[in-house]
Design a protein around this motif. Structure first.
Motif, PDB file in Angstrom:
ATOM      1  N   ARG A  55      11.611  33.099  -1.711  1.00  0.00           N
ATOM      2  CA  ARG A  55      11.156  33.083  -0.318  1.00  0.00           C
ATOM      3  C   ARG A  55      11.121  31.653   0.219  1.00  0.00           C
ATOM      4  N   ARG A  56      10.636  30.735  -0.590  1.00  0.00           N
ATOM      5  CA  ARG A  56      10.625  29.335  -0.144  1.00  0.00           C
ATOM      6  C   ARG A  56      12.034  28.828   0.118  1.00  0.00           C
ATOM      7  N   LEU A  57      12.989  29.250  -0.728  1.00  0.00           N
ATOM      8  CA  LEU A  57      14.381  28.847  -0.517  1.00  0.00           C
ATOM      9  C   LEU A  57      14.912  29.399   0.796  1.00  0.00           C
ATOM     10  N   ASP A  58      14.592  30.669   1.070  1.00  0.00           N
ATOM     11  CA  ASP A  58      15.048  31.248   2.348  1.00  0.00           C
ATOM     12  C   ASP A  58      14.454  30.508   3.535  1.00  0.00           C
ATOM     13  N   GLU A  59      13.160  30.192   3.466  1.00  0.00           N
ATOM     14  CA  GLU A  59      12.535  29.454   4.566  1.00  0.00           C
ATOM     15  C   GLU A  59      13.162  28.075   4.724  1.00  0.00           C
ATOM     16  N   ALA A  60      13.453  27.402   3.553  1.00  0.00           N
ATOM     17  CA  ALA A  60      14.076  26.090   3.638  1.00  0.00           C
ATOM     18  C   ALA A  60      15.482  26.174   4.224  1.00  0.00           C
ATOM     19  N   ALA A  61      16.244  27.236   3.846  1.00  0.00           N
ATOM     20  CA  ALA A  61      17.599  27.399   4.389  1.00  0.00           C
ATOM     21  C   ALA A  61      17.566  27.659   5.888  1.00  0.00           C
ATOM     22  N   SER A  62      16.571  28.466   6.318  1.00  0.00           N
ATOM     23  CA  SER A  62      16.473  28.737   7.748  1.00  0.00           C
ATOM     24  C   SER A  62      16.113  27.487   8.541  1.00  0.00           C
ATOM     25  N   GLY A  63      15.356  26.577   7.950  1.00  0.00           N
ATOM     26  CA  GLY A  63      14.976  25.351   8.656  1.00  0.00           C
ATOM     27  C   GLY A  63      15.949  24.211   8.473  1.00  0.00           C
ATOM     28  N   LEU A  64      17.020  24.471   7.664  1.00  0.00           N
ATOM     29  CA  LEU A  64      17.963  23.393   7.398  1.00  0.00           C
ATOM     30  C   LEU A  64      18.782  23.023   8.634  1.00  0.00           C
ATOM     31  N   SER A  65      19.239  24.033   9.369  1.00  0.00           N
ATOM     32  CA  SER A  65      20.061  23.741  10.567  1.00  0.00           C
ATOM     33  C   SER A  65      19.270  22.955  11.606  1.00  0.00           C
ATOM     34  N   ARG A  66      18.015  23.337  11.788  1.00  0.00           N
ATOM     35  CA  ARG A  66      17.182  22.608  12.738  1.00  0.00           C
ATOM     36  C   ARG A  66      16.979  21.168  12.273  1.00  0.00           C
ATOM     37  N   SER A  67      16.782  20.993  10.971  1.00  0.00           N
ATOM     38  CA  SER A  67      16.606  19.638  10.454  1.00  0.00           C
ATOM     39  C   SER A  67      17.886  18.820  10.616  1.00  0.00           C
ATOM     40  N   LEU A  68      19.051  19.473  10.414  1.00  0.00           N
ATOM     41  CA  LEU A  68      20.316  18.757  10.595  1.00  0.00           C
ATOM     42  C   LEU A  68      20.495  18.308  12.047  1.00  0.00           C
ATOM     43  N   ARG A  69      20.160  19.180  12.975  1.00  0.00           N
ATOM     44  CA  ARG A  69      20.285  18.802  14.386  1.00  0.00           C
ATOM     45  C   ARG A  69      19.365  17.632  14.715  1.00  0.00           C
ATOM     46  N   LEU A  70      18.125  17.687  14.215  1.00  0.00           N
ATOM     47  CA  LEU A  70      17.194  16.598  14.465  1.00  0.00           C
ATOM     48  C   LEU A  70      17.704  15.303  13.834  1.00  0.00           C
ATOM     49  N   GLY A  71      18.251  15.392  12.617  1.00  0.00           N
ATOM     50  CA  GLY A  71      18.777  14.202  11.955  1.00  0.00           C
ATOM     51  C   GLY A  71      19.977  13.625  12.689  1.00  0.00           C
ATOM     52  N   LEU A  72      20.852  14.531  13.181  1.00  0.00           N
ATOM     53  CA  LEU A  72      22.016  14.059  13.910  1.00  0.00           C
ATOM     54  C   LEU A  72      21.631  13.359  15.211  1.00  0.00           C
ATOM     55  N   SER A  73      20.637  13.896  15.883  1.00  0.00           N
ATOM     56  CA  SER A  73      20.173  13.249  17.122  1.00  0.00           C
ATOM     57  C   SER A  73      19.559  11.883  16.823  1.00  0.00           C
ATOM     58  N   ASP A  74      18.840  11.782  15.708  1.00  0.00           N
ATOM     59  CA  ASP A  74      18.265  10.485  15.337  1.00  0.00           C
ATOM     60  C   ASP A  74      19.368   9.478  15.025  1.00  0.00           C
ATOM     61  N   LYS A  75      20.390   9.913  14.274  1.00  0.00           N
ATOM     62  CA  LYS A  75      21.500   9.001  13.954  1.00  0.00           C
ATOM     63  C   LYS A  75      22.245   8.572  15.212  1.00  0.00           C
ATOM     64  N   ARG A  76      22.445   9.540  16.127  1.00  0.00           N
ATOM     65  CA  ARG A  76      23.141   9.202  17.373  1.00  0.00           C
ATOM     66  C   ARG A  76      22.330   8.188  18.167  1.00  0.00           C
ATOM     67  N   ARG A  77      21.044   8.352  18.172  1.00  0.00           N
ATOM     68  CA  ARG A  77      20.193   7.390  18.888  1.00  0.00           C
ATOM     69  C   ARG A  77      20.279   6.013  18.238  1.00  0.00           C
ATOM     70  N   LEU A  78      20.224   5.974  16.934  1.00  0.00           N
ATOM     71  CA  LEU A  78      20.344   4.690  16.256  1.00  0.00           C
ATOM     72  C   LEU A  78      21.707   4.053  16.488  1.00  0.00           C
ATOM     73  N   PHE A  79      22.758   4.918  16.521  1.00  0.00           N
ATOM     74  CA  PHE A  79      24.101   4.392  16.780  1.00  0.00           C
ATOM     75  C   PHE A  79      24.198   3.797  18.183  1.00  0.00           C
ATOM     76  N   GLY A  80      23.588   4.471  19.119  1.00  0.00           N
ATOM     77  CA  GLY A  80      23.579   3.944  20.491  1.00  0.00           C
ATOM     78  C   GLY A  80      22.845   2.629  20.582  1.00  0.00           C
ATOM     79  N   GLU A  81      21.733   2.521  19.898  1.00  0.00           N
ATOM     80  CA  GLU A  81      21.000   1.260  19.917  1.00  0.00           C
ATOM     81  C   GLU A  81      21.819   0.153  19.260  1.00  0.00           C
ATOM     82  N   ALA A  82      22.504   0.475  18.146  1.00  0.00           N
ATOM     83  CA  ALA A  82      23.333  -0.543  17.496  1.00  0.00           C
ATOM     84  C   ALA A  82      24.518  -0.927  18.380  1.00  0.00           C
TER      85      ALA A  82
END
Length: 527
Positions: A328-355
């Motif tokens: 069950r924990r694995l399923d919950e982690a898999a379901s939250g993985l896409s959201r975490s990836l989107r958040l991480g990608l937005s953070d990287k894009r922001r850092l790239f813009g600042e650089a």
């Protein structure tokens, strides 16, 4: 004429008697002189009636001793029976016993005259020592179960030590240390006391082994014979001894003061040996029994533990239950993985813009020029390296080309082609053999399936009865009255029927068609 070597017999007028004649004269003289007398004295050495029914003992005082006998018929008429240590007045006749040259009194009447002097002294001494607490039960020490060394205080030449040695050897052989003493006489008490104190003074681990238990032993006898063991020094030596002590004085009916102070009293010396050591065979049997019980207990314990482990194993959860929560924990982690990836990608894009905002055209041109200089340098190095490498490879190619000839290449090709043709032929033969074997196995399996098919059984005139759920019915009891069922014939043909009660009149049926009639003729009636 007288010969010199001839014995000279002196002349005498003394009457010559034989031993028997002299014994008879003395017997008649004493019996005539002392016909009936009364004697006062203390009974000593009384052991009850002899097997013949007569009684033999002694009458004594401080200085003298007189043998006495009571015949069987007289003893039965006495109102007062003699006992050891009593002072009595005996009436009887004096006589002699020629067989041992002793005189004795044949008692006809006997009456008590008070307690004997020795018995009174013994009782007085006993009460004195008892008042001091020497006979108290709490002072007595416990005997060891299996002593290694036994000290024996007794006469080394009597039958007592032989009896003790033989009895201990029969029961459980141990080391015996004998301290020789006189067991009768004036110095016996002092020697016994010194022997007990000597055993107690032996140091453990010395050249002479220290006893674990002491046996003081003597055979039976009269009160006078056993008087040395009533000595006060003996009693105090036993009380002061730190080694457990067993007294074995006289017979079972004999009592002395050492019996009261000893840690254990034995009725006889042989009984003392039996008390001192156990029976080795009994100990071996007991140990064997304990080993058997231990083995049984260990086996039962193992069985109990095995059943307990089996019960605990049954109580353990299944792997699915153990993995349910992690899954069950694995399923919950898999379901939250896409959201975490989107958040991480937005953070990287922001850092790239600042650089990227921090980068200017001037810094980029300078970086480009620097990279161009590095590229030209690398281009020159690569060109030089390529030229060197090409030169080396051209040399190697020329050497290999010089070794290769058209004739060698053609021979190599012919050899490879011949090997390929051989492999192709072998492959075709193996493929044909395999196909033939599989075709035969398939044919055999088809025949087996056809022979086991139920349809072949139906073609021989049998039928299969099925209920409404299409399940085969194998017993008539399963068909209840009014129950509908189907009858399957060969070629997959089925007919529906209804079960009737036994003895019920058959219902009218429509006339069967010609084909059904022929099938009925071929198959027969079902009911």
């Amino acid at each position: 004429m007288t010969l010199l070597d001839e014995p000279q017999t002196p002349a005498s007028n003394i009457t010559e008697y034989s031993v028997t004649e002299l014994s008879g004269v003395l017997k008649r003289t004493i019996e005539d002189r002392f016909g009936l007398v009364r004697v006062r004295g203390e009974i000593s050495g009384f052991r009850g009636r002899h097997s013949s029914g007569h009684c033999y003992f002694s009458l004594k005082d401080e200085r003298a001793r007189l043998e006495a006998v009571i015949w069987k018929a007289t003893y039965a008429k006495l109102a007062f029976k003699p006992e050891e240590g009593l002072e009595v007045v005996a009436t009887g006749r004096l006589t002699t016993y020629p067989g041992s040259s002793k005189y004795q009194i044949v008692i006809e009447e006997i009456a008590p005259a008070g307690a004997g002097a020795l018995m009174a002294l013994l009782n007085e001494r006993r009460m004195k020592l008892e008042a001091e607490g020497l006979f108290a039960a709490e002072r007595k020490k416990k005997l060891p179960f299996l002593p290694r060394v036994i000290g024996v205080v007794t006469s080394p030449t009597g039958a007592v030590i032989r009896d003790i040695r033989h009895r201990i050897a029969d029961r459980f052989p141990v080391h015996l240390v004998v301290w020789p003493v006189r067991v009768q006489g004036e110095t016996s008490g002092e020697e016994v006391a010194r022997a007990i104190a000597g055993f107690d003074a032996i140091e453990a681990g010395g050249p002479i082994p220290r006893p674990d238990v002491i046996i003081v032993a003597r055979g039976g006898g009269s009160l006078e014979d056993l008087w040395g063991f009533n000595d006060e020094a003996v009693v105090r030596a036993v009380a002061a001894c730190s080694i457990p002590l067993i007294s074995a004085i006289g017979h079972e009916t004999d009592w002395t003061l050492i019996d009261h102070v000893a840690d254990m009293r034995a009725p006889t010396p042989t009984g003392a040996a039996e008390i001192a050591v156990p029976v080795k065979a009994e100990i071996s049997a007991a140990l064997a029994g304990l080993h058997a019980r231990q083995d049984g207990a260990a086996f039962r314990l193992m069985e109990h533990e095995r059943r307990a482990v089996a019960g605990l194993a049954r109580a353990l959860p299944s792997p699915d239950m153990l993995l349910a929560l992690p899954r069950r924990r694995l399923d919950e982690a898999a379901s939250g993985l896409s959201r975490s990836l989107r958040l991480g990608l937005s953070d990287k894009r922001r850092l790239f813009g600042e650089a990227g905002a921090r980068l200017s055209v001037t810094s980029l041109e300078h970086s480009v020029q620097q990279k161009r200089a590095e590229l030209r340098h690398a281009d020159a190095c690569i060109l030089h390296g390529l030229q060197s490498s090409v030169g080396l490879r051209r040399q190697r190619f020329d050497r290999v080309a010089s070794l290769l000839r058209p004739q060698a290449i053609a021979a190599k090709g012919d050899e490879k082609r011949a090997r390929f043709d051989v492999f192709a032929q072998r492959f075709e033969a193996a493929l044909a053999h395999s196909m033939e074997a599989r075709r035969g196995a398939l044919t055999t399996a088809g025949r087996m399936v056809e022979s086991l098919s139920p349809m072949r059984v139906l073609s021989r005139g049998y039928a299969i009865i099925r209920d409404t759920d299409n399940n085969p019915v194998t017993r008539a009891a399963d068909l209840l009255p009014g129950m509908s069922f189907e009858v399957e014939f060969a070629a997959g043909e089925r007919r529906r029927a209804v079960a009737e009660e036994d003895g019920a009149p058959p219902r009218p049926r429509p006339a069967p068609r010609r084909r059904a009639a022929k099938a009925a003729e071929d198959q027969g009636s079902l009911f």
